[in-house]
Design an enzyme around this catalytic site. Structure first.
Site, PDB file in Angstrom:
ATOM      1  N   ASP A  75       0.867  -1.176   0.000  1.00 13.48           N
ATOM      2  CA  ASP A  75       0.000   0.000   0.000  1.00 13.48           C
ATOM      3  C   ASP A  75       0.909   1.232   0.000  1.00 13.48           C
ATOM      4  O   ASP A  75       2.141   1.136   0.110  1.00 13.48           O
ATOM      5  CB  ASP A  75      -0.958  -0.022   1.203  1.00 13.48           C
ATOM      6  CG  ASP A  75      -2.171   0.861   0.971  1.00 13.48           C
ATOM      7  OD1 ASP A  75      -3.188   0.687   1.659  1.00 13.48           O
ATOM      8  OD2 ASP A  75      -2.107   1.741   0.078  1.00 13.48           O
TER       9      ASP A  75
HETATM   10  C1  GLC Z   1      -4.295   4.359  -0.055  1.00 13.34           C
HETATM   11  C2  GLC Z   1      -5.196   3.228   0.397  1.00 13.34           C
HETATM   12  C3  GLC Z   1      -5.396   2.154  -0.630  1.00 13.34           C
HETATM   13  C4  GLC Z   1      -5.395   2.767  -2.009  1.00 13.34           C
HETATM   14  C5  GLC Z   1      -3.996   3.312  -2.268  1.00 13.34           C
HETATM   15  C6  GLC Z   1      -3.869   3.974  -3.636  1.00 13.34           C
HETATM   16  O1  GLC Z   1      -3.401   4.681   0.964  1.00 13.34           O
HETATM   17  O2  GLC Z   1      -4.861   2.595   1.624  1.00 13.34           O
HETATM   18  O3  GLC Z   1      -6.626   1.487  -0.332  1.00 13.34           O
HETATM   19  O4  GLC Z   1      -5.734   1.795  -2.980  1.00 13.34           O
HETATM   20  O5  GLC Z   1      -3.581   4.217  -1.273  1.00 13.34           O
HETATM   21  O6  GLC Z   1      -4.672   5.105  -3.703  1.00 13.34           O
END
Ligand code: GLC
Length: 748
Positions: free
Chosen positions: A291
């Protein structure tokens, strides 16, 4: 005649043809062909090119985390970035793809990811709302249409479905999930993956799904986002893993690591999660993406000494792609020299990424998702807008509908004057909810517009009344005046889209600000008040619940919110939504959920020494599975085919449901089971089946369910799924509390 395949560069063309695994017309590929193609390309790649494929950067079109690399286009050009997210439209993504395909040595195409969580441009209800439809076909279609619109906009990968089970509405991201129940969450996970990916990922109307956030992100201590997760392994496997597993088994080709630590190890560095469970137990062949900046955050977790160490922990745990940390692109070369990672580790990750790109058809035609005429035809098409309405209609939950002067307040038939009040009544942006990504709020139908279109001969007066947080009461007087001079008040209050979603936990989940104060003042006028609560989590409102005549829980319903609410309020649509998360009486009850354990001293109001509170009941204000209709459904008795079954038998269960009210309607009939005695303590009930049926007024339908030992299994002390002989109960009803029951025995 299929059009000739376009290969990304002469070098790759030669190698793929020599490897004998490219057919002239790009027929669908077998796993063996796929692997041979991947190996053929891998052989051509330098270490830097490999590390570039393990790197994902956000564009500057949308930023969904704490960091950004401004020169990401140069990174693409230098081969140091093989994947982009938060970029969309055909024109822009084609521009970036041209850099990757035509300005780099090998021309390996980019993947384009985005958070298409509940629609792309046309926004559907937030997932927690749509789950309240209990309509798996509808939710699959939402994913399918979202994929179609996203693919038409130049995307080929979504960071969805989010399938984190959560029993804690203080956590803002319950909005993106499917509620508190493991079984329902697993059913939804499966259909959403099928919706996004279809049968063939190379189909330019489908996109790669991403099962997230692995794992147990929805159970942070104190409901505070990113916080530690503390649970037993039995609880992890019993209550949290199944939705991830069903999404993987449904064929999801990517997964995303969660930010939290579990068993003392951050998920991003957890070999147990990313390799032992995901790959060795479940056979996952896709790739895992961290993430946002999750790899670098291993330093903040206190398990990595520096960036290089963080990269080594992540790569050897089984993370294949680095979202935004820019660690995989810089450090593994040093780690290789120091023997901290192997080239096998790197090659394994690169192969997984290349494999998905081949599956998407990107090597055949890197521009396959870039057709501007298709984009113009599909984005906001009638098909999408119609579905946005249907999904919103089935997501609304009717909590309360009392009678005034002998008739139910709702549906609202032809009042002369409506006073529409509240900060969410004439509001486009908040109807989109959190994580609406590329959603266009200017296309949203507000509740005011919806009512104006529906009630053409009614005088509708509007007043905002108050804001979400400001203690500003100057708007009360006009609101109260309108209430006193109207037949009915429709009050739209709740949360705005900033109140939920990521990094939006709340320690107190009441209706924010002075909105409830306004509501109670309006009720005091004596004019009937219909409260429409719009939020992305269960909120607490015990006082308002006592005083209001009617309450609709309307979440954030997306682009067609106003049309859907006007149809429900007017009776054009009979609401059928059922809660997928318990609504607490107060924050102190949290976590409160239906499938709790009995304890050794089950709650007994007449006995001091039993498990209960002094100041509130153990029961939520509204339980899991609850939702009213404008009509009345009467349930017959639960009928079982046998009183005793063996381990290999099937128990047939039936019940009749009769519509004795004044409206046609849909009902979600729920079936729960209870294992009366187990080798471990077992919940007092667990959802094991459900059916959403349409029953015209006056008709009676007979429903049939089948139960086998698979439905009676649980995670035993040795972590294996087991079914144990003994007595069971079957419960059937309209929610998790109002249930008819019957018993049977399972014998060895
Ligand atoms: C964010 C979220 C994740 C998302 C990613 C890209 O921090 O935790 O769910 O898909 O970043 O935006």
């Amino acid at each position: 005649m299929k059009k000739p395949i376009h290969i990304v560069s002469a070098t790759i063309v030669t190698v793929l043809l020599l490897s004998g695994c490219v057919t002239e017309n790009g027929d669908r590929q077998t796993d063996m062909q796929l692997d041979r193609k991947v190996d053929s390309v891998l052989l051509l790649m330098t270490l830097d090119e490999k590390l570039g494929q393990l790197t994902l950067y956000t564009s500057d079109w949308d930023v969904t985390g704490p960091t950004i690399r401004p020169d990401y286009m140069d990174d693409i050009r230098s081969g140091k970035c093989g994947n982009i997210f938060n970029a969309h439209t055909v024109a822009y993504n084609k521009k970036l793809q041209r850099i990757a395909v035509e300005e780099t040595r090998l021309g390996i195409p980019l993947m384009f990811g985005y958070d298409v969580i509940h629609g792309h441009k046309t926004i559907f209800p937030i997932p927690l709302a749509e789950a309240c439809s209990w309509n798996l076909g509808l939710m699959k279609k939402s994913a399918k249409l979202a994929a179609k619109e996203a693919a038409a906009s130049g995307l080929n990968w979504t960071f969805a479905p989010m399938v984190d089970i959560s029993r804690d509405p203080r956590w803002g991201r319950v909005s993106e999930g499917n509620g508190e129940d493991t079984y329902l969450g697993a059913c939804i996970s499966e259909v959403r993956v099928h919706g996004f990916q279809g049968r063939d990922l190379s189909d330019p109307y489908t996109i790669a799904a991403c099962i997230k956030h692995f794992a147990a992100y929805g159970a942070p201590v104190a409901g505070r986002d990113y916080n530690t997760v503390e649970m037993s392994e039995i609880s992890l496997r019993q209550d949290y893993l199944l939705p991830y597993q069903k999404g993987i088994e449904a064929g999801a080709v990517t997964a995303m690591a969660s930010f939290n630590d579990l068993f003392g190890v951050p998920a991003t560095a957890s070999k147990y999660l990313m390799t032992d469970i995901l790959r060795d137990e479940w056979g996952f062949e896709g790739f895992v993406v961290s993430d946002y900046d999750g790899i670098d955050q291993l330093r903040d977790h206190g398990v990595a000494e520096d960036k290089q160490h963080a990269g080594e922990l992540a790569l050897t745990a089984g993370i294949d792609m680095d979202m935004q940390s820019a660690i995989f692109v810089d450090f593994p070369a040093l780690s290789l020299e120091e023997g901290k990672v192997s080239m096998d580790d790197i090659n394994a990750a690169v192969k997984r990424v290349l494999r998905v790109k081949f599956q998407l058809g990107l090597f055949d035609d890197p521009y396959r998702y870039f057709d501007e005429s298709r984009e113009a035809e599909i984005v906001f098409s009638e098909e999408l807008m119609d579905h946005a309405l249907q999904s919103a209609l089935e997501s609304v939950v009717l909590l309360k509908n009392e009678a005034e002067n002998g008739r139910k307040i709702l549906p609202l038939t032809a009042p002369k004057k409506i006073a529409l009040i509240g900060p969410l009544a004439d509001n486009q942006l908040d109807m989109l909810g959190s994580w609406h990504a590329a959603g266009d709020h200017t296309r949203v139908v507000t509740l005011l517009e919806g009512l104006q279109k529906k009630y053409t001969s009614t005088e509708i007066s509007y007043a905002r009344g108050c804001d979400f947080y400001a203690e500003e009461r100057s708007g009360f007087s006009r609101a109260l005046h309108l209430a006193k001079t109207s037949d009915v008040v429709i009050l739209a209050i709740g949360e705005n889209q900033e109140h939920s979603g990521e990094a939006a936990s709340r320690s107190n989940i009441d209706i924010p600000g002075i909105q409830e104060e306004l509501a109670l003042a309006l009720i005091e006028t004596g004019t009937p008040v219909i409260v429409v609560i719009m939020a992305e989590r269960p909120l607490t409102f015990p006082v308002l619940n006592e005083k209001a005549s009617a309450i609709l829980y309307a979440w954030h319903l997306g682009t067609r919110a106003g049309d859907a609410l006007a149809d429900v309020l007017s009776g054009a649509c009979n609401p059928s939504g059922k809660l997928v998360m318990s609504i607490p009486e107060n924050t102190g009850q949290i976590p409160v959920y239906y499938n709790s354990k009995s304890t050794g001293r089950p709650d007994d109001p007449s006995n001091k020494y039993t498990s209960k509170y002094l100041d509130v009941s153990n029961n939520p204000l509204y339980p899991f599975g609850y939702g009213l209709s404008y009509t009345i459904f009467e349930y017959g008795e639960v009928r079982l085919s046998d009183a005793i079954i063996g381990m290999n038998d099937t128990l047939e269960v039936s019940i009749s449901v009769k519509n004795t009210g004044d409206y046609d309607g849909e009902e979600v009939v729920q079936l729960y089971v209870r294992d009366m005695v187990g080798s471990l303590t077992r919940p007092v009930k667990e959802l094991r089946a459900f059916k959403k049926i349409s029953v015209p007024r006056g008709e009676e339908h007979k429903l049939h369910f089948s139960l086998t030992r698979e439905d009676l299994k649980f995670v035993g002390g040795d972590l294996e799924y087991i079914a144990e002989p003994g007595d069971f109960k079957v419960f059937i009803g309209p929610d998790s509390e109002n249930l008819k029951e019957a018993g049977f025995t399972l014998k060895n």
